[in-house]
Motif scaffolding. Structure first.
Motif, PDB file in Angstrom:
ATOM      1  N   PRO A 255      50.096  17.714 -40.886  1.00 28.23           N
ATOM      2  CA  PRO A 255      48.929  17.481 -40.035  1.00 28.23           C
ATOM      3  C   PRO A 255      47.998  18.686 -39.936  1.00 28.23           C
ATOM      4  CG  PRO A 255      50.912  16.632 -38.983  1.00 28.23           C
ATOM      5  CD  PRO A 255      51.356  17.392 -40.192  1.00 28.23           C
ATOM      6  N   GLU A 256      48.555  19.894 -40.113  1.00 27.22           N
ATOM      7  CA  GLU A 256      47.719  21.092 -40.025  1.00 27.22           C
ATOM      8  C   GLU A 256      46.732  21.210 -41.177  1.00 27.22           C
ATOM      9  OE1 GLU A 256      47.239  23.202 -37.720  1.00 27.22           O
ATOM     10  OE2 GLU A 256      48.841  22.619 -36.335  1.00 27.22           O
ATOM     11  N   ARG A 257      46.923  20.379 -42.213  1.00 28.56           N
ATOM     12  CA  ARG A 257      45.974  20.419 -43.324  1.00 28.56           C
ATOM     13  C   ARG A 257      44.585  19.970 -42.867  1.00 28.56           C
ATOM     14  NH1 ARG A 257      46.979  21.358 -48.840  1.00 28.56           N
ATOM     15  NH2 ARG A 257      45.458  20.437 -50.262  1.00 28.56           N
ATOM     16  N   GLY A 258      44.548  19.149 -41.822  1.00 26.86           N
ATOM     17  CA  GLY A 258      43.259  18.732 -41.283  1.00 26.86           C
ATOM     18  C   GLY A 258      42.488  19.905 -40.702  1.00 26.86           C
ATOM     19  N   ALA A 259      43.159  20.737 -39.911  1.00 24.24           N
ATOM     20  CA  ALA A 259      42.506  21.921 -39.347  1.00 24.24           C
ATOM     21  C   ALA A 259      42.112  22.901 -40.452  1.00 24.24           C
ATOM     22  CB  ALA A 259      43.437  22.598 -38.345  1.00 24.24           C
ATOM     23  N   TYR A 260      42.956  23.012 -41.458  1.00 25.60           N
ATOM     24  CA  TYR A 260      42.682  23.885 -42.601  1.00 25.60           C
ATOM     25  C   TYR A 260      41.375  23.492 -43.283  1.00 25.60           C
ATOM     26  CZ  TYR A 260      43.299  25.245 -47.558  1.00 25.60           C
ATOM     27  OH  TYR A 260      43.142  25.709 -48.840  1.00 25.60           O
ATOM     28  N   TYR A 261      41.250  22.205 -43.625  1.00 27.17           N
ATOM     29  CA  TYR A 261      40.016  21.738 -44.254  1.00 27.17           C
ATOM     30  C   TYR A 261      38.830  21.855 -43.310  1.00 27.17           C
ATOM     31  CZ  TYR A 261      42.228  19.665 -48.405  1.00 27.17           C
ATOM     32  OH  TYR A 261      42.877  19.467 -49.586  1.00 27.17           O
ATOM     33  N   ARG A 262      39.051  21.526 -42.054  1.00 27.28           N
ATOM     34  CA  ARG A 262      37.955  21.547 -41.079  1.00 27.28           C
ATOM     35  C   ARG A 262      37.273  22.904 -41.034  1.00 27.28           C
ATOM     36  NH1 ARG A 262      38.449  20.906 -34.455  1.00 27.28           N
ATOM     37  NH2 ARG A 262      36.199  21.130 -34.034  1.00 27.28           N
ATOM     38  N   TRP A 263      38.053  23.967 -40.841  1.00 25.65           N
ATOM     39  CA  TRP A 263      37.431  25.270 -40.638  1.00 25.65           C
ATOM     40  C   TRP A 263      37.008  25.927 -41.942  1.00 25.65           C
ATOM     41  CZ3 TRP A 263      35.410  25.361 -36.275  1.00 25.65           C
ATOM     42  CH2 TRP A 263      36.026  24.736 -35.185  1.00 25.65           C
ATOM     43  N   LEU A 264      37.706  25.626 -43.018  1.00 26.57           N
ATOM     44  CA  LEU A 264      37.263  26.117 -44.324  1.00 26.57           C
ATOM     45  C   LEU A 264      35.856  25.618 -44.624  1.00 26.57           C
ATOM     46  CD1 LEU A 264      37.934  27.540 -47.047  1.00 26.57           C
ATOM     47  CD2 LEU A 264      38.969  25.395 -47.789  1.00 26.57           C
ATOM     48  N   PHE A 265      35.628  24.324 -44.423  1.00 25.25           N
ATOM     49  CA  PHE A 265      34.329  23.755 -44.760  1.00 25.25           C
ATOM     50  C   PHE A 265      33.323  23.846 -43.621  1.00 25.25           C
ATOM     51  CE2 PHE A 265      37.242  21.982 -47.905  1.00 25.25           C
ATOM     52  CZ  PHE A 265      36.602  22.441 -49.049  1.00 25.25           C
ATOM     53  N   PHE A 266      33.775  24.138 -42.413  1.00 25.92           N
ATOM     54  CA  PHE A 266      32.842  24.472 -41.345  1.00 25.92           C
ATOM     55  C   PHE A 266      32.117  25.771 -41.706  1.00 25.92           C
ATOM     56  CE2 PHE A 266      31.692  26.535 -37.320  1.00 25.92           C
ATOM     57  CZ  PHE A 266      31.000  25.510 -36.685  1.00 25.92           C
ATOM     58  N   ALA A 267      32.867  26.731 -42.232  1.00 23.22           N
ATOM     59  CA  ALA A 267      32.238  27.990 -42.647  1.00 23.22           C
ATOM     60  C   ALA A 267      31.334  27.777 -43.852  1.00 23.22           C
ATOM     61  CB  ALA A 267      33.307  29.033 -42.961  1.00 23.22           C
ATOM     62  N   ALA A 268      31.742  26.919 -44.780  1.00 23.57           N
ATOM     63  CA  ALA A 268      30.933  26.672 -45.974  1.00 23.57           C
ATOM     64  C   ALA A 268      29.675  25.876 -45.657  1.00 23.57           C
ATOM     65  CB  ALA A 268      31.757  25.917 -47.019  1.00 23.57           C
ATOM     66  N   GLY A 269      29.708  25.071 -44.576  1.00 16.87           N
ATOM     67  CA  GLY A 269      28.564  24.244 -44.226  1.00 16.87           C
ATOM     68  C   GLY A 269      27.755  24.834 -43.085  1.00 16.87           C
ATOM     69  N   PRO A 270      28.080  24.499 -41.830  1.00 17.04           N
ATOM     70  CA  PRO A 270      27.286  24.972 -40.702  1.00 17.04           C
ATOM     71  C   PRO A 270      27.110  26.481 -40.610  1.00 17.04           C
ATOM     72  CG  PRO A 270      28.718  23.201 -39.996  1.00 17.04           C
ATOM     73  CD  PRO A 270      29.106  23.524 -41.410  1.00 17.04           C
ATOM     74  N   VAL A 271      28.174  27.244 -40.832  1.00 20.36           N
ATOM     75  CA  VAL A 271      28.037  28.698 -40.704  1.00 20.36           C
ATOM     76  C   VAL A 271      27.087  29.246 -41.761  1.00 20.36           C
ATOM     77  CG1 VAL A 271      29.228  30.923 -40.813  1.00 20.36           C
ATOM     78  CG2 VAL A 271      30.293  29.008 -39.610  1.00 20.36           C
ATOM     79  N   GLU A 272      27.306  28.888 -43.030  1.00 20.32           N
ATOM     80  CA  GLU A 272      26.431  29.346 -44.111  1.00 20.32           C
ATOM     81  C   GLU A 272      24.978  28.957 -43.848  1.00 20.32           C
ATOM     82  OE1 GLU A 272      26.246  30.778 -47.147  1.00 20.32           O
ATOM     83  OE2 GLU A 272      28.274  31.004 -47.944  1.00 20.32           O
ATOM     84  N   ALA A 273      24.759  27.695 -43.450  1.00 18.32           N
ATOM     85  CA  ALA A 273      23.392  27.213 -43.247  1.00 18.32           C
ATOM     86  C   ALA A 273      22.718  27.921 -42.083  1.00 18.32           C
ATOM     87  CB  ALA A 273      23.406  25.699 -43.007  1.00 18.32           C
ATOM     88  N   ALA A 274      23.425  28.063 -40.976  1.00 18.07           N
ATOM     89  CA  ALA A 274      22.840  28.695 -39.798  1.00 18.07           C
ATOM     90  C   ALA A 274      22.516  30.162 -40.060  1.00 18.07           C
ATOM     91  CB  ALA A 274      23.777  28.557 -38.603  1.00 18.07           C
ATOM     92  N   VAL A 275      23.432  30.876 -40.701  1.00 19.69           N
ATOM     93  CA  VAL A 275      23.213  32.291 -40.987  1.00 19.69           C
ATOM     94  C   VAL A 275      22.061  32.475 -41.968  1.00 19.69           C
ATOM     95  CG1 VAL A 275      24.235  34.331 -42.079  1.00 19.69           C
ATOM     96  CG2 VAL A 275      25.557  33.024 -40.415  1.00 19.69           C
ATOM     97  N   THR A 276      21.993  31.612 -42.983  1.00 22.75           N
ATOM     98  CA  THR A 276      20.907  31.702 -43.957  1.00 22.75           C
ATOM     99  C   THR A 276      19.561  31.434 -43.299  1.00 22.75           C
ATOM    100  OG1 THR A 276      22.359  31.035 -45.773  1.00 22.75           O
ATOM    101  CG2 THR A 276      19.990  30.781 -46.125  1.00 22.75           C
ATOM    102  N   ASP A 277      19.484  30.390 -42.472  1.00 24.46           N
ATOM    103  CA  ASP A 277      18.229  30.093 -41.780  1.00 24.46           C
ATOM    104  C   ASP A 277      17.799  31.257 -40.903  1.00 24.46           C
ATOM    105  OD1 ASP A 277      18.005  27.652 -42.967  1.00 24.46           O
ATOM    106  OD2 ASP A 277      18.486  26.463 -41.195  1.00 24.46           O
TER     107      ASP A 277
END
Length: 212
Positions: free
Chosen positions: A90-112
């Protein structure tokens, strides 16, 4: 086709994240250093990454680009390193969540933020942007790294490596504000032996490039 692992990078790029990941998995790999400009735009490299950017990885004849994807790929390709929760955990869900949270929202917000892009304070516009606001992204990230040692399963994973890299780099250069929760979290990561080795390798290559 061989099992050779070829890493295309520049020492002052997101390739530093992949270098850390490669050192964590302990695999033998060959590094190809590409300079910014003509070298990256050469047709031979565009065949690997049409965007002419680093990092990229070629393993068993298959090219993998996008830093988060490379980290996820390496974690699965070398399961003995224990850098991802097992399939079915079940922890694989949290693993994917935060890995791709950084690749998506974090990257986009910081770049903007770096480009001076201001999202209008209007619900429809925020919905179009996806990440909402920089403050919301940083608050979500703070919640993720607070009250736990690691992001998934109580042990270090590729998600920590990727999220931690963004925090380390962002706080160093001012694109992410310093918060006590972030600093406590990255303090658990930055001195890992693989992280130290990776920094030393890229710093040495960068120094050599500056001299030559």
């Amino acid at each position: 086709m061989t099992d050779e692992l070829v890493f295309y990078t520049h020492p002052m790029s997101r390739g530093r994240i992949v270098r850390w990941m490669l050192e964590e998995v302990g695999a033998t790999y060959r590094t190809e250093i590409l300079g910014y400009g003509p070298t990256m735009k050469d047709a031979s490299y565009r065949a690997i990454n049409p965007l002419a950017k680093v990092p990229a990885l070629v393993h068993r004849g298959v090219a993998v680009t996008e830093t988060a994807a490379i980290c996820a790929y390496l974690a699965d390709a070398f399961p003995q390193a224990g850098l991802a929760p097992a399939v079915g955990d079940p922890e694989r869900g949290a693993y994917y969540r935060w890995l791709f949270f950084a690749a998506g929202p974090v990257e986009a917000a910081v770049t903007d933020k770096a480009l001076g892009v201001v999202v209008p304070d209007e619900p429809r516009m925020r919905a179009m942007v996806g990440y909402g606001s920089m403050a919301e992204v940083l608050d979500a990230l703070e919640g993720a790294v607070s009250g736990r040692e690691y992001l998934a399963g109580g042990r270090f994973s590729a998600a920590d490596l990727y999220v931690g890299s963004h925090l380390i780099w962002g706080m160093q250069f001012g694109s992410i504000e310093r918060r006590p929760a972030y600093e406590a979290y990255v303090a658990r990561l930055a001195d890992r032996p693989a992280a130290v080795r990776a920094r030393e390798i890229d710093d040495r290559i960068h120094a050599e490039m500056q001299q030559g």
